[in-house]
Design an enzyme around this catalytic site. Structure first.
Site, PDB file in Angstrom:
ATOM      1  N   ASN A  24      28.236 -68.222  48.984  1.00 55.62           N
ATOM      2  CA  ASN A  24      28.264 -69.366  49.898  1.00 55.62           C
ATOM      3  C   ASN A  24      29.445 -70.297  49.632  1.00 55.62           C
ATOM      4  O   ASN A  24      29.992 -70.884  50.569  1.00 55.62           O
ATOM      5  CB  ASN A  24      26.947 -70.148  49.825  1.00 55.62           C
ATOM      6  N   ASP A  88      33.880 -68.798  41.066  1.00 56.87           N
ATOM      7  CA  ASP A  88      32.567 -69.422  40.938  1.00 56.87           C
ATOM      8  C   ASP A  88      31.748 -68.538  40.011  1.00 56.87           C
ATOM      9  O   ASP A  88      32.195 -67.459  39.604  1.00 56.87           O
ATOM     10  CB  ASP A  88      31.915 -69.538  42.324  1.00 56.87           C
ATOM     11  N   THR A  89      30.555 -68.956  39.714  1.00 57.13           N
ATOM     12  CA  THR A  89      29.688 -68.164  38.855  1.00 57.13           C
ATOM     13  C   THR A  89      29.476 -66.778  39.458  1.00 57.13           C
ATOM     14  O   THR A  89      29.422 -66.618  40.676  1.00 57.13           O
ATOM     15  CB  THR A  89      28.338 -68.869  38.624  1.00 57.13           C
ATOM     16  N   TRP A  90      29.406 -65.797  38.595  1.00 55.14           N
ATOM     17  CA  TRP A  90      29.139 -64.433  39.047  1.00 55.14           C
ATOM     18  C   TRP A  90      27.641 -64.171  39.134  1.00 55.14           C
ATOM     19  O   TRP A  90      27.211 -63.208  39.760  1.00 55.14           O
ATOM     20  CB  TRP A  90      29.752 -63.428  38.091  1.00 55.14           C
ATOM     21  N   VAL A  91      26.856 -65.012  38.481  1.00 54.05           N
ATOM     22  CA  VAL A  91      25.401 -64.847  38.464  1.00 54.05           C
ATOM     23  C   VAL A  91      24.792 -66.179  38.881  1.00 54.05           C
ATOM     24  O   VAL A  91      24.734 -67.114  38.091  1.00 54.05           O
ATOM     25  CB  VAL A  91      24.890 -64.424  37.067  1.00 54.05           C
ATOM     26  N   SER A  92      24.362 -66.259  40.114  1.00 53.84           N
ATOM     27  CA  SER A  92      23.784 -67.501  40.629  1.00 53.84           C
ATOM     28  C   SER A  92      22.322 -67.629  40.226  1.00 53.84           C
ATOM     29  O   SER A  92      21.693 -66.653  39.786  1.00 53.84           O
ATOM     30  CB  SER A  92      23.898 -67.521  42.157  1.00 53.84           C
ATOM     31  N   HIS A 127      37.072 -74.308  39.895  1.00 49.20           N
ATOM     32  CA  HIS A 127      35.819 -73.590  39.644  1.00 49.20           C
ATOM     33  C   HIS A 127      34.677 -74.484  40.065  1.00 49.20           C
ATOM     34  O   HIS A 127      34.666 -75.674  39.771  1.00 49.20           O
ATOM     35  CB  HIS A 127      35.695 -73.260  38.156  1.00 49.20           C
ATOM     36  N   CYS A 128      33.712 -73.903  40.741  1.00 49.56           N
ATOM     37  CA  CYS A 128      32.495 -74.617  41.093  1.00 49.56           C
ATOM     38  C   CYS A 128      31.598 -74.573  39.856  1.00 49.56           C
ATOM     39  O   CYS A 128      30.955 -73.575  39.582  1.00 49.56           O
ATOM     40  CB  CYS A 128      31.836 -73.952  42.300  1.00 49.56           C
ATOM     41  N   PRO A 130      28.814 -75.056  36.770  1.00 47.55           N
ATOM     42  CA  PRO A 130      29.364 -74.858  35.434  1.00 47.55           C
ATOM     43  C   PRO A 130      30.073 -73.506  35.320  1.00 47.55           C
ATOM     44  O   PRO A 130      29.661 -72.526  35.922  1.00 47.55           O
ATOM     45  CB  PRO A 130      28.133 -74.891  34.527  1.00 47.55           C
TER      46      PRO A 130
END
Length: 139
Positions: A24, A88-92, A127-128, A130
């Site tokens: 997203n 962004d994080t690879w694992v939401s 980067h979004c 953390p």
């Protein structure tokens, strides 16, 4: 995008490179960047591509505003010549059970000094938060 306008001024013609999951956050950036006339380069692993409807909307907006859209599975290709590199994080949240699988499938998508060296001089990284060490190094 507002932070990028503060940094660069007019964003028309600048290139935003996304490296990572077609999520997203990417979808919002693609549409917003295309509306501002930015070029949008996206590198995602196979199976993690951006939503095809969002890609179509982005391509239409890019055509209308003088930008281009480039999709690839190779991080180096997306970042080369870019002004902005984003991940962004690879694992939401809610995907924790997929952690090991995703870390393996996102190998080669870590943002590090070698990848950033392919971007234009003066390129910035976003980067979004953390952020996690597998996504971006401390360099």
């Amino acid at each position: 995008l507002m932070a990028l306008e503060d940094h660069f001024g007019d964003l028309k013609g600048k290139t935003l490179a996304w490296v990572g999951d077609g999520n997203n956050v990417l979808h919002d950036l693609m549409i917003g960047a295309a509306k501002l006339g930015m070029n949008v380069n996206v590198a995602t692993p196979a199976g993690y591509e951006a939503n095809s409807r969002i890609v179509d909307i982005t391509k239409k907006l890019a055509d209308e505003n003088g930008g281009k859209v480039f999709l690839t599975a190779v991080a180096d290709e997306a970042v080369t010549g870019s002004d902005v590199v984003v991940t962004d994080t690879w694992v939401s949240m809610g995907q924790e059970e997929e952690y090991a699988k995703r870390i393996e499938e996102f190998a080669g998508y870590e943002v590090n000094s070698s990848l950033m060296a392919k971007a234009n001089d003066g390129a910035v990284f976003l980067h979004c938060l953390p952020r996690h060490p597998e996504e971006v190094t401390d360099e």
